[in-house]
Write a protein that holds these residues in place. Structure first.
Motif, PDB file in Angstrom:
ATOM      1  N   LEU A 120      -1.004  10.152   0.593  1.00 16.90           N
ATOM      2  CA  LEU A 120      -1.523   9.215   1.591  1.00 16.90           C
ATOM      3  C   LEU A 120      -2.782   9.745   2.251  1.00 16.90           C
ATOM      4  O   LEU A 120      -3.004  10.962   2.310  1.00 16.90           O
TER       5      LEU A 120
ATOM      6  N   ASP B 131       0.550   8.876  10.707  1.00 16.02           N
ATOM      7  CA  ASP B 131       1.427   7.783  11.170  1.00 16.02           C
ATOM      8  C   ASP B 131       2.835   7.923  10.590  1.00 16.02           C
ATOM      9  O   ASP B 131       3.832   7.725  11.282  1.00 16.02           O
ATOM     10  N   ILE B 132       2.894   8.255   9.290  1.00 15.64           N
ATOM     11  CA  ILE B 132       4.197   8.365   8.618  1.00 15.64           C
ATOM     12  C   ILE B 132       4.996   9.533   9.207  1.00 15.64           C
ATOM     13  O   ILE B 132       6.189   9.404   9.491  1.00 15.64           O
TER      14      ILE B 132
ATOM     15  N   GLY C  88       1.108   3.664   2.146  1.00 15.54           N
ATOM     16  CA  GLY C  88       1.736   3.883   3.454  1.00 15.54           C
ATOM     17  C   GLY C  88       2.924   2.955   3.664  1.00 15.54           C
ATOM     18  O   GLY C  88       3.980   3.367   4.162  1.00 15.54           O
ATOM     19  N   GLN C  89       2.731   1.696   3.266  1.00 19.78           N
ATOM     20  CA  GLN C  89       3.835   0.718   3.423  1.00 19.78           C
ATOM     21  C   GLN C  89       5.005   1.100   2.525  1.00 19.78           C
ATOM     22  O   GLN C  89       6.163   0.984   2.923  1.00 19.78           O
TER      23      GLN C  89
ATOM     24  N   SER D  51       0.855  -1.192   0.000  1.00 20.02           N
ATOM     25  CA  SER D  51       0.000   0.000   0.000  1.00 20.02           C
ATOM     26  C   SER D  51       0.889   1.239   0.000  1.00 20.02           C
ATOM     27  O   SER D  51       2.108   1.145   0.223  1.00 20.02           O
TER      28      SER D  51
ATOM     29  N   ARG E 194       6.954   3.736   4.090  1.00 15.14           N
ATOM     30  CA  ARG E 194       7.782   3.195   5.182  1.00 15.14           C
ATOM     31  C   ARG E 194       9.082   2.612   4.607  1.00 15.14           C
ATOM     32  O   ARG E 194      10.146   2.737   5.196  1.00 15.14           O
TER      33      ARG E 194
ATOM     34  N   GLN F 244      -4.936   9.527   8.022  1.00 18.08           N
ATOM     35  CA  GLN F 244      -4.452   8.735   9.158  1.00 18.08           C
ATOM     36  C   GLN F 244      -3.059   8.168   8.862  1.00 18.08           C
ATOM     37  O   GLN F 244      -2.159   8.238   9.697  1.00 18.08           O
ATOM     38  N   THR F 245      -2.894   7.625   7.629  1.00 16.21           N
ATOM     39  CA  THR F 245      -1.579   7.086   7.242  1.00 16.21           C
ATOM     40  C   THR F 245      -0.554   8.211   7.232  1.00 16.21           C
ATOM     41  O   THR F 245       0.590   8.027   7.672  1.00 16.21           O
TER      42      THR F 245
END
Lengths: 245, 334
Positions: free
Chosen positions: A178, A185-186, A151-152, A149, A155, A181-182
């Protein structure tokens, strides 16, 4: 010893067609400091990052890294110290997670190792540690990044930036693609890992609310000029969305 | 509401009409030159023949006379044992036998000076699959030609592709030179270049391999270079910012992106060379083509049928294998 890591002094950049992208920009980035640059599209944020990286030549001014001036020919003094996180992740989509991460160390690997795809064990071990640090330990690291995804993938981008143990990370709108929420987080991940590893961050953003919680210092840009450069704490009460009007 | 006085562009205007008329004029002129009316005449004739209005047509007469001679395909060989050097009847080739056959022989009677016929029994060595075996061996030679030509093309095209890619060529002169070589190799058809290669390497597979290899190097060089130029710039920028040299960026950021297309191109070139390897044999490039030309010139159409059928089966099998290989490699490479 000076606390200044990167000094941008009177930098100007003019694109063909007489388009002024950066107009006399001065910024000091200190050790272990997180800076967010806000500004509408075309304000010069990306040009500033590309100029620091040496991907775009500057028309006027100087950039100093640890008091050393670097110009077109000696970018090597910053290569091992600067890492980048991109808006579109800029990963090699058909390569695996771990391969993309260890590519962050590409300049340090000998040519024959690269030719035969034999990476040092310590680089691989370090990559595995970083995979855990960026929260990808639940995913098979031999999976291709194109199957992850957004977000992944970001990362993985962060992990690639971290593997070279840089002094500073330049992030060019790392959360634009993104969901909120993502994105949150990032940005938390970037902040957490930067603080833990004593890394400075220069990050361009559009989300003013994220910038206030993410950064130690916020710089506002418009049409190539710096409008303000203040500690985040001091501008919490201001509506920074006015920058975009 | 703002009134919009602009008219929509009409689908065509006087320029379009002039252009269409010009194209029609050129087509009519060209059709006369290349014999299109002749094709139309003959197709009209054959369609009348098919529906029963006319009894004969030149197309059906021509094709049916050849078709009668082409069937059945010849798969056996039969040789007079008197013509076989050091023939040993106790050591016959695998799966062959000796057949006694009465043969009509014609001889001039020297007393009467007239042609007389007499019947004589002749022993023949019959190999039921002898000709098929020969054709298969020749086809294998064609396959070998195709493989070697593709391999040579690959070796030549790798440096050509690097220097023909605008974003990787060290300077404009090398870029221009490399592009010119790539275009030049593509511009000369194999059927022409094989004639020169025959002069250089003699009749046989070597001439065919060089002609096919050089021509397909032009194709691969162009395909490879264009893919390098069009590869996503993002990963390349990322590695450039990390201080990578150009070849490192090419290997780690470009090659993984373009590899699926490269595999597809190589398989296409292999497939193309396999078909072309049969054709270049007609002009001395070795392989099954040489056999095909020989049989055609001797009007041995039964043999020609065998060759065509074997080529068709081999190309079909190769098509299936390459499609599976392509799916496998493109689906899993990293």
């Amino acid at each position: 010893m000076s606390n200044t890591l990167l000094k941008i002094e009177s930098v100007c950049k003019i694109y063909p067609g007489n388009i002024l992208a950066l107009n006399n920009v001065n910024i000091n980035i200190n050790n272990n400091e997180i800076i967010a640059i806000l500004g509408p599209s075309g304000s010069g944020k990306s040009t500033l990052i590309r100029t620091i990286l040496g991907l775009t030549s500057l028309n006027k001014g100087n950039i100093y890294f640890r008091s050393k001036n670097y110009k077109d020919n000696n970018f090597n003094i910053i290569r091992n110290s600067i890492a980048t996180i991109y808006q579109n992740f800029n990963l090699v989509s058909r390569s695996s997670i771990i391969k993309n991460i260890i590519l962050g160390d590409i300049a340090k690997v000998s040519s024959w190792r690269l030719l035969f795809n034999v990476w040092p064990k310590e680089t691989q071990d370090k990559a595995k540690d970083i995979i855990e640090e960026v929260g990808l330990n639940d995913i098979d690291y031999n999976k291709r990044v194109e199957n992850l995804s957004g977000g992944q993938q970001q990362r993985v981008g962060i992990a690639r930036a971290l593997i070279g143990s840089p002094d500073i990370i330049l992030a060019d709108e790392p959360v634009s693609n993104l969901d909120p929420q993502t994105a949150k987080d990032i940005l938390n991940l970037i902040r957490k890992t930067a603080k833990k590893n004593n890394i400075s961050v220069l990050c361009s953003l559009h989300q003013t609310n994220f910038a206030k919680t993410f950064a130690d210092r916020i710089i506002g840009m418009k049409e190539g000029n710096i409008l303000f450069d203040k500690p985040a704490k001091k501008i919490l009460k201001f509506d920074l969305n006015k920058l975009y009007k | 509401m703002i009134a919009n006085n602009k008219k929509l562009n009409p689908p065509f205007n006087y320029k379009t009409i002039i252009l269409v008329l010009l194209i029609i004029f050129i087509l009519i002129f060209s059709a006369q030159r290349v014999g299109i009316p002749n094709i139309v005449d003959r197709l009209y004739e054959v369609s009348l023949d098919i529906i029963g209005v006319k009894e004969t047509s030149r197309i059906s007469d021509g094709l049916s006379s050849i078709a009668n001679e082409m069937w059945p395909p010849v798969i056996e060989t039969k040789k007079d044992i008197n013509l076989i050097l050091n023939f040993d009847s106790s050591n016959l080739p695998f799966y062959s036998f000796i057949e006694n056959q009465k043969v009509q022989l014609y001889e001039t009677n020297l007393e009467t000076l007239e042609l007389e016929s007499r019947e004589e029994e002749v022993l023949f060595l019959v190999e039921p699959f002898g000709y098929l075996k020969l054709v298969l061996l020749k086809v294998i030679e064609s396959i070998e030609i195709a493989f070697w030509a593709s391999f040579i093309a690959l070796i030549i095209s790798i440096p050509l592709a690097y220097y023909s890619a605008k974003n990787y060529a060290p300077n404009k002169t090398i870029y221009f030179l490399s592009r010119s070589i790539v275009s030049g190799l593509r511009a000369i058809p194999e059927l022409i270049s094989v004639l020169f290669m025959v002069l250089a390497f003699g009749f046989g597979p070597a001439a065919g391999i060089m002609a096919l290899g050089l021509h397909s190097a032009g194709f691969l060089g162009k395909f490879f270079a264009e893919d390098i130029e069009n590869a996503n710039q993002g990963p390349q920028d990322a590695l450039k910012a990390l201080g990578s040299s150009r070849w490192r960026i090419l290997k780690e950021a470009v090659l993984p992106q373009v590899m699926p297309q490269y595999v597809a191109y190589i398989l296409y070139i292999l497939d193309r060379n396999l078909r072309m390897a049969t054709v270049i044999g007609l002009v001395g490039g070795g392989g099954i083509g040489q056999e095909l030309k020989g049989r055609f010139d001797l009007f041995e159409y039964g043999h020609v049928t065998t060759i065509i059928l074997v080529i068709f089966i081999v190309v079909f099998i190769f098509d299936q294998i390459s499609a599976k290989l392509r799916n496998k490699l493109i689906g899993n490479s990293s």
